[in-house]
Design an enzyme around this catalytic site. Structure first.
Site, PDB file in Angstrom:
ATOM      1  CG  ASN A   6      -7.057   4.101  17.340  1.00 56.23           C
ATOM      2  OD1 ASN A   6      -6.711   4.255  18.512  1.00 56.23           O
ATOM      3  ND2 ASN A   6      -6.678   3.052  16.611  1.00 56.23           N
ATOM      4  CD1 TRP A   7      -7.305  10.545  19.120  1.00 59.64           C
ATOM      5  CD2 TRP A   7      -7.096  11.241  21.242  1.00 59.64           C
ATOM      6  NE1 TRP A   7      -8.139  11.625  19.289  1.00 59.64           N
ATOM      7  CE2 TRP A   7      -8.028  12.077  20.592  1.00 59.64           C
ATOM      8  CE3 TRP A   7      -6.811  11.490  22.588  1.00 59.64           C
ATOM      9  CZ2 TRP A   7      -8.674  13.140  21.231  1.00 59.64           C
ATOM     10  CZ3 TRP A   7      -7.441  12.548  23.226  1.00 59.64           C
ATOM     11  CH2 TRP A   7      -8.358  13.362  22.556  1.00 59.64           C
ATOM     12  CE  LYS A   8      -3.519   3.844  15.135  1.00 58.71           C
ATOM     13  NZ  LYS A   8      -2.851   3.320  13.953  1.00 58.71           N
ATOM     14  CG  HIS A  33      -5.877  -1.394  15.717  1.00 57.65           C
ATOM     15  ND1 HIS A  33      -4.602  -1.496  15.212  1.00 57.65           N
ATOM     16  CD2 HIS A  33      -6.421  -0.292  15.157  1.00 57.65           C
ATOM     17  CE1 HIS A  33      -4.389  -0.471  14.386  1.00 57.65           C
ATOM     18  NE2 HIS A  33      -5.484   0.269  14.338  1.00 57.65           N
ATOM     19  CD  GLU A  83      -1.474   0.303  15.289  1.00 63.36           C
ATOM     20  OE1 GLU A  83      -1.939   0.723  16.363  1.00 63.36           O
ATOM     21  OE2 GLU A  83      -1.390   1.004  14.254  1.00 63.36           O
ATOM     22  CD  GLU A 130      -8.344   0.523  11.246  1.00 63.61           C
ATOM     23  OE1 GLU A 130      -8.381   1.746  11.194  1.00 63.61           O
ATOM     24  OE2 GLU A 130      -7.780  -0.111  12.143  1.00 63.61           O
ATOM     25  N   GLY A 184      -1.131   4.101   8.835  1.00 66.86           N
ATOM     26  CA  GLY A 184       0.034   4.914   9.188  1.00 66.86           C
ATOM     27  C   GLY A 184       1.070   5.033   8.088  1.00 66.86           C
ATOM     28  CB  SER A 238      -3.308   6.531   5.334  1.00 73.91           C
ATOM     29  OG  SER A 238      -2.162   5.920   5.891  1.00 73.91           O
ATOM     30  N   GLY A 242      -6.596   7.339  12.529  1.00 73.56           N
ATOM     31  CA  GLY A 242      -5.483   7.308  13.476  1.00 73.56           C
ATOM     32  C   GLY A 242      -4.748   8.640  13.488  1.00 73.56           C
ATOM     33  N   GLY A 243      -3.625   8.688  12.785  1.00 73.44           N
ATOM     34  CA  GLY A 243      -2.744   9.858  12.785  1.00 73.44           C
ATOM     35  C   GLY A 243      -3.449  11.192  12.630  1.00 73.44           C
TER      36      GLY A 243
HETATM   37  P1  PGA Z   1      -4.009   5.785  10.482  1.00 72.98           P
HETATM   38  O1  PGA Z   1      -4.524   4.710  11.552  1.00 72.98           O
HETATM   39  O2  PGA Z   1      -5.167   6.681  10.165  1.00 72.98           O
HETATM   40  O3  PGA Z   1      -2.891   6.516  11.187  1.00 72.98           O
HETATM   41  O4  PGA Z   1      -3.543   5.027   9.299  1.00 72.98           O
HETATM   42  C1  PGA Z   1      -5.790   4.140  11.440  1.00 72.98           C
HETATM   43  C2  PGA Z   1      -5.976   3.099  12.508  1.00 72.98           C
HETATM   44  O5  PGA Z   1      -5.038   2.344  12.754  1.00 72.98           O
HETATM   45  O6  PGA Z   1      -7.050   2.998  13.134  1.00 72.98           O
END
Ligand code: PGA
Length: 239
Positions: free
Chosen positions: A5-7, A90, A92, A160, A166, A199, A220-221
């Protein structure tokens, strides 16, 4: 299944380079790898991955038909661009745009109708976990799925924990196992793909993947770094 997930990251050149590198990971492995890039790069990325088994997805869409909705992209458009999946709910977006599973039912149904699969994200905040409410919170986030007449078999769930996203903190193996069991219990299906996210890194991947009930990861990251993402895929392969 390992989904990146590149956000809201990458300019075009970075995105295309990253997608090319992910195609290189496709080798002969059996892991389903997916990329959820920013919507702008979906089209060129589908060209890059077209001779591989890499799946491309969107990070969001709306469930409505075509119409006057400035700034929105609907499920038909996302499908037409070559996507196989859409991340929905998500944390976020739940936090920033007030999304809830209830409000997303229409979108989940629209995504399923196109033949794509939704990756529905659930997870508790740190405060909710510390007050012992994590299981109730996740169950409440899942329950609207049960009464909406949806094809639950077509839905992927991503657990999640918000406090792990993150932050470099990962849930413990026990936390993950308990919550993944809860997810399957609430939706009353053993065959559902339940991913873990929060993470996930080359360092935490083995632990996460050895947890019972984990069907893969939403990353994500670490998905923005070719070496880290490759190491996570490799961890899944040796599981
Ligand atoms: P993260 O993000 O791996 O950077 O914690 C995961 C996500 O939000 O899908």
């Amino acid at each position: 299944m390992i989904i990146g997930n590149w956000k809201m990251n990458t300019l075009r050149a970075d995105a295309l380079a990253l997608a090319n590198a992910v195609v290189g990971m496709d080798r002969l492995n059996s892991t389903r790898i997916g990329i959820c890039s920013p919507a702008l790069w979906i089209d060129p990325i589908t060209q890059i991955v077209k001779h591989s088994s890499i799946l491309v997805g969107a990070q969001d869409c709306v469930g409505d038909n075509f119409g006057a909705q400035t700034g929105c992209i609907n499920a038909d458009m996302v499908r037409d661009a070559g996507c196989s999946m859409v991340i929905l709910g998500h944390s976020e977006r739940r936090a920033r745009f007030g999304e809830s599973t209830d409000k997303l039912l229409n979108t989940i149904a629209a995504v399923l109708e196109t033949g794509m699969f939704p990756v529905v994200c659930v997870g508790e905040t740190k405060k909710q976990r510390e007050s012992g409410k994590a299981f109730d919170v996740v169950a409440e986030q899942l329950k609207p799925l049960l009464t909406a007449g949806l094809d639950l078999g077509g839905i992927v769930i991503a657990y999640e924990p918000v406090w792990a996203i993150g932050t470099g903190l990962s849930a413990t193996r026990k936390d993950i196992e308990e919550m993944h069991a809860t997810v399957r219990e609430v939706i009353n299906r053993n065959d559902t793909v339940v991913l873990y996210g929060g993470s996930v890194s080359p360092e935490s991947a083995d632990d996460v993947f050895n947890a019972e009930g984990v069907s893969g990861a939403l990353v994500g990251g670490a998905s923005l770094n070719v070496d880290k993402f490759a190491a996570i895929v490799a961890a899944w392969e040796r599981k």
